[in-house]
Write an enzyme that holds these catalytic residues in place. Structure first.
Site, PDB file in Angstrom:
ATOM      1  N   LYS A  32      39.140 -10.556   2.494  1.00  0.00           N
ATOM      2  CA  LYS A  32      37.936  -9.810   2.728  1.00  0.00           C
ATOM      3  C   LYS A  32      37.504 -10.289   4.071  1.00  0.00           C
ATOM      4  CE  LYS A  32      33.457  -9.891   1.935  1.00  0.00           C
ATOM      5  NZ  LYS A  32      33.031  -9.099   3.214  1.00  0.00           N
ATOM      6  N   GLU A  77      34.766 -23.805   3.002  1.00  0.00           N
ATOM      7  CA  GLU A  77      34.715 -24.381   4.449  1.00  0.00           C
ATOM      8  C   GLU A  77      33.272 -24.096   4.962  1.00  0.00           C
ATOM      9  OE1 GLU A  77      37.019 -26.074   6.418  1.00  0.00           O
ATOM     10  OE2 GLU A  77      38.874 -26.028   5.055  1.00  0.00           O
ATOM     11  N   CYS A 135      31.294 -23.329  13.507  1.00  0.00           N
ATOM     12  CA  CYS A 135      30.804 -24.416  12.528  1.00  0.00           C
ATOM     13  C   CYS A 135      30.927 -25.744  12.926  1.00  0.00           C
ATOM     14  CB  CYS A 135      31.811 -24.194  11.312  1.00  0.00           C
ATOM     15  SG  CYS A 135      33.591 -24.828  11.563  1.00  0.00           S
ATOM     16  N   GLU A 182      21.500 -24.873  10.314  1.00  0.00           N
ATOM     17  CA  GLU A 182      22.561 -24.525  11.265  1.00  0.00           C
ATOM     18  C   GLU A 182      21.918 -23.289  11.835  1.00  0.00           C
ATOM     19  OE1 GLU A 182      25.999 -22.919   9.380  1.00  0.00           O
ATOM     20  OE2 GLU A 182      27.132 -23.912  10.924  1.00  0.00           O
TER      21      GLU A 182
HETATM   22  P1  NAD Z   1      28.697 -15.693   5.287  1.00  0.00           P
HETATM   23  O1  NAD Z   1      28.530 -17.005   4.308  1.00  0.00           O
HETATM   24  O2  NAD Z   1      27.524 -14.942   5.647  1.00  0.00           O
HETATM   25  O3  NAD Z   1      30.148 -14.864   5.000  1.00  0.00           O
HETATM   26  C1  NAD Z   1      31.318 -15.389   4.727  1.00  0.00           C
HETATM   27  C2  NAD Z   1      31.901 -14.205   3.950  1.00  0.00           C
HETATM   28  O4  NAD Z   1      31.439 -14.158   2.777  1.00  0.00           O
HETATM   29  C3  NAD Z   1      31.741 -12.878   4.432  1.00  0.00           C
HETATM   30  O5  NAD Z   1      33.091 -12.021   4.404  1.00  0.00           O
HETATM   31  C4  NAD Z   1      30.944 -12.261   3.719  1.00  0.00           C
HETATM   32  O6  NAD Z   1      30.839 -10.688   3.529  1.00  0.00           O
HETATM   33  C5  NAD Z   1      31.073 -12.995   2.282  1.00  0.00           C
HETATM   34  N1  NAD Z   1      29.939 -13.058   1.383  1.00  0.00           N
HETATM   35  C6  NAD Z   1      28.771 -13.005   1.727  1.00  0.00           C
HETATM   36  N2  NAD Z   1      28.095 -13.259   0.665  1.00  0.00           N
HETATM   37  C7  NAD Z   1      28.854 -13.203  -0.277  1.00  0.00           C
HETATM   38  C8  NAD Z   1      28.879 -13.398  -1.705  1.00  0.00           C
HETATM   39  N3  NAD Z   1      27.696 -13.238  -2.556  1.00  0.00           N
HETATM   40  N4  NAD Z   1      29.862 -13.112  -2.638  1.00  0.00           N
HETATM   41  C9  NAD Z   1      31.201 -13.163  -2.090  1.00  0.00           C
HETATM   42  N5  NAD Z   1      31.467 -12.838  -0.756  1.00  0.00           N
HETATM   43  C10 NAD Z   1      30.162 -13.129   0.072  1.00  0.00           C
HETATM   44  O7  NAD Z   1      29.134 -16.422   6.546  1.00  0.00           O
HETATM   45  P2  NAD Z   1      29.228 -16.156   7.965  1.00  0.00           P
HETATM   46  O8  NAD Z   1      27.991 -15.824   8.525  1.00  0.00           O
HETATM   47  O9  NAD Z   1      30.098 -14.990   8.207  1.00  0.00           O
HETATM   48  O10 NAD Z   1      29.855 -17.290   8.872  1.00  0.00           O
HETATM   49  C11 NAD Z   1      28.935 -18.225   9.530  1.00  0.00           C
HETATM   50  C12 NAD Z   1      28.893 -19.536   8.700  1.00  0.00           C
HETATM   51  O11 NAD Z   1      30.450 -19.941   8.243  1.00  0.00           O
HETATM   52  C13 NAD Z   1      28.474 -20.472   9.149  1.00  0.00           C
HETATM   53  O12 NAD Z   1      27.886 -21.350   8.328  1.00  0.00           O
HETATM   54  C14 NAD Z   1      29.484 -21.404   9.556  1.00  0.00           C
HETATM   55  O13 NAD Z   1      29.402 -22.763   9.764  1.00  0.00           O
HETATM   56  C15 NAD Z   1      30.476 -21.060   8.551  1.00  0.00           C
HETATM   57  N6  NAD Z   1      31.859 -21.416   9.137  1.00  0.00           N
HETATM   58  C16 NAD Z   1      32.571 -22.660   8.675  1.00  0.00           C
HETATM   59  C17 NAD Z   1      33.836 -23.054   8.962  1.00  0.00           C
HETATM   60  C18 NAD Z   1      34.386 -24.194   8.689  1.00  0.00           C
HETATM   61  O14 NAD Z   1      35.732 -24.298   8.804  1.00  0.00           O
HETATM   62  N7  NAD Z   1      33.811 -25.033   7.871  1.00  0.00           N
HETATM   63  C19 NAD Z   1      34.464 -22.063   9.919  1.00  0.00           C
HETATM   64  C20 NAD Z   1      33.809 -21.145  10.401  1.00  0.00           C
HETATM   65  C21 NAD Z   1      32.625 -20.573   9.978  1.00  0.00           C
END
Ligand code: NAD
Length: 503
Positions: A188, A263, A297, A396
């Site tokens: 997804k 992650e 991240c 963040e």
């Molecule tokens: P997000 O948490 O908003 O969404 C990530 C994914 O999860 C998306 O596909 C979203 O549609 C889905 N999602 C959101 N709510 C959900 C729910 N209730 N149930 C199931 N799926 C759900 O994250 P984002 O804003 O897309 O990405 C940014 C974040 O990701 C930042 O916090 C960043 O630090 C983190 N990140 C971490 C890493 C790592 O390797 N640690 C890498 C990249 C990004």
């Protein structure tokens, strides 16, 4: 090397994006629609048709059937590798298209996607195919009557939820090991940036990944993502995204006792000591916070500078920030493009008032980049915070927004670095080996970079302490996560068994 030439061609995103289920492209008719917007000019580039529970169910059933009823999980590895490599060749032939679509969707400079991220996607598959080739079990013969051996089997159906900051490279880092070890997958993408990952999955299928082995669903997290995580046909969930979302995903997956890898976010300290190489530390600090439009991240978003060099270092940093080229992500000269979507741009910008309201000093930026009426262009920003308690030190921000803090002694730096709920990475710049050792040992983070920014060594574990995640990406981490271990015991010679039930 980054390819900084202008794009050789332009490509058009698919006009409609929905699901890819069992090799069938299109999904069900109707449903909620989300416009997909180019962050550089706010033009609509595609329409996402959200998949609800019914379509998610179809995707999981397709993955389930491919796992339970086809030979995919049991294929001789050489055969599975040949299939994946053929599909990769097809992907490689569309590298320019994927890079272009990723740029239109995310706003990350095209030269960076072409030079770094497309290579990362292909290398992820190459690397995890090699990991699967060399993975081995164990045998135990300490008890001379038996031989006990441990084998690895694929887990089943993997749900992979990707974020928007680097959709293809981060998702492929999970898709590659999942497939290499014989699992089937439902991906997804983020609803904010679905285009390039949709096209990548489509290309993998066109290139010969069998129907049902990889599937894709699209839509908002709480709708499509939640239905996927909750689905009883899913065996393991890998989530890359924000910490709060990770918390709810873990709670939901726990109901089905699913294997979960998270992650999550970071608020990493980049510690600069007075004895650091001044040029390297400056270049490293700039790259650490402003690469990928600041949306990463592992950003070094809290820059801790030792007091004796703080004034000079911050002045040099600010001078360089003023010269960063903000612009169209298709332009080869651009260093920072627009933020991925409007709501995010507004959120990042809102931290300027939050910072100043809590007593921080705005050093540079903090406004819409001059010369842009449209698009999510933010001037690279830096503030100086009087204390690590400020929200800009604890939350963040995930944009081109650096927060400076000043420290005195080594122990102060370590304490400040660790005063956060996150623990993803830490950076330290010093030419004193004792300081480097003390700080790298003292930082409560999954990765420490000494005198080097953003070196992602894929063989080594990457993941977070504390609220930055659970589990590690690496060769060993992938074997552990994407396979189940099975212990089998066999007697070496005929046993004389204790008899019961003889009266
Ligand atoms: P997000 O948490 O908003 O969404 C990530 C994914 O999860 C998306 O596909 C979203 O549609 C889905 N999602 C959101 N709510 C959900 C729910 N209730 N149930 C199931 N799926 C759900 O994250 P984002 O804003 O897309 O990405 C940014 C974040 O990701 C930042 O916090 C960043 O630090 C983190 N990140 C971490 C890493 C790592 O390797 N640690 C890498 C990249 C990004």
């Amino acid at each position: 090397m980054s390819d900084r030439s202008s794009p050789a061609a332009t490509f058009t995103p698919p006009p409609r994006i929905s699901s890819i289920v069992g090799g069938r492209i299109g999904g069900l008719a109707g449903g909620f629609e989300i416009p997909v917007i180019n962050p550089a000019n706010e033009a609509q580039i595609s329409t996402l048709r959200e998949d609800g529970a019914e379509e998610v169910d179809a995707a999981v059933r397709a993955a389930r059937a491919a796992f339970d009823t086809t030979d995919w999980p049991k294929l001789e590895l050489g055969e599975r590798k040949a299939i994946i490599r053929r599909a990769l060749d097809h992907v490689r032939g569309h590298a320019d298209e994927l890079a272009y679509l990723d740029c239109l969707d995310t706003g990350v400079p095209l030269w960076d996607i072409r030079g770094r991220k497309i290579g990362r996607v292909l290398e992820n598959f190459d690397f995890f195919l090699e990991v699967a080739s060399t993975a081995a079990g164990q045998t135990f013969q300490q008890n001379p009557k038996y031989i006990t051996y441990v084998t690895h089997e694929p887990v089943g159906v993997a749900a992979i939820l990707a974020p928007w900051n680097s959709p293809m490279s981060l998702a492929s880092m999970q898709i590659a090991p999942a497939l290499a070890f014989g699992n089937t997958v439902v991906v997804k993408p983020s609803e904010q940036t679905p285009v390039s990952l949709y096209r990548l999955v489509e290309l993998l299928i066109e290139g010969g990944i069998p129907a049902g082995v990889i599937n894709l669903v699209n839509g908002r997290g709480p709708v499509t993502g939640a239905a996927l995580v909750e689905h009883p046909g899913v065996d393991l969930v890998k989530f890359i995204g924000g910490t709060e979302t990770g918390r709810s995903i873990m709670a939901s997956a726990a109901k089905g006792l699913k294997k979960v890898g998270l992650e999550l976010g970071g608020k990493s300290a980049n510690i600069i000591f007075a004895d650091a190489d001044p040029e390297d530390a400056l270049n490293g600090a700039l790259l650490g916070i402003y690469s990928n439009n600041g949306q990463q991240c592992l950003a070094g978003s809290r820059i801790l500078v030792q007091r004796s060099i703080a004034e000079d270092f911050i002045a040099r940093f600010v001078e360089r920030v003023k010269k960063i080229r903000v612009g169209d992500p298709l332009d080869p000269k651009t260093e920072i493009g627009p933020l991925a979507f409007k709501q995010h741009y507004e959120r990042v910008l809102s931290y300027v008032d939050i910072a100043v309201g809590q007593g921080a000093k705005l050093l540079v930026g903090g406004e819409r980049a001059p010369g842009f009426e449209k698009g999510n262009y933010l001037s690279p920003t830096a503030v100086l915070a009087p204390s690590n308690d400020l929200r800009v030190c604890q939350e963040e921000i995930f944009g081109p927004f650096a927060t400076f803090l000043i420290f005195d002694e080594v122990e102060d730096a370590i304490r400040i670095a660790n005063e956060t709920k996150f623990g993803l990475v830490g950076y330290v710049w010093t030419q004193n080996i004792d300081t480097a050792m003390r700080v790298s040992q003292g930082m409560r983070t999954g990765t420490v970079w000494v005198n080097s920014p953003l070196v992602r060594e894929v063989r080594a574990p990457f993941g977070g302490f504390k609220e930055s995640g659970i589990g590690r990406d690496s060769a060993m981490g992938a074997l552990e996560f994407y396979t189940e271990e099975k212990t089998t015991t066999i007697p070496i010679e005929k046993l004389t068994l204790r008899k019961i039930g003889l009266g």
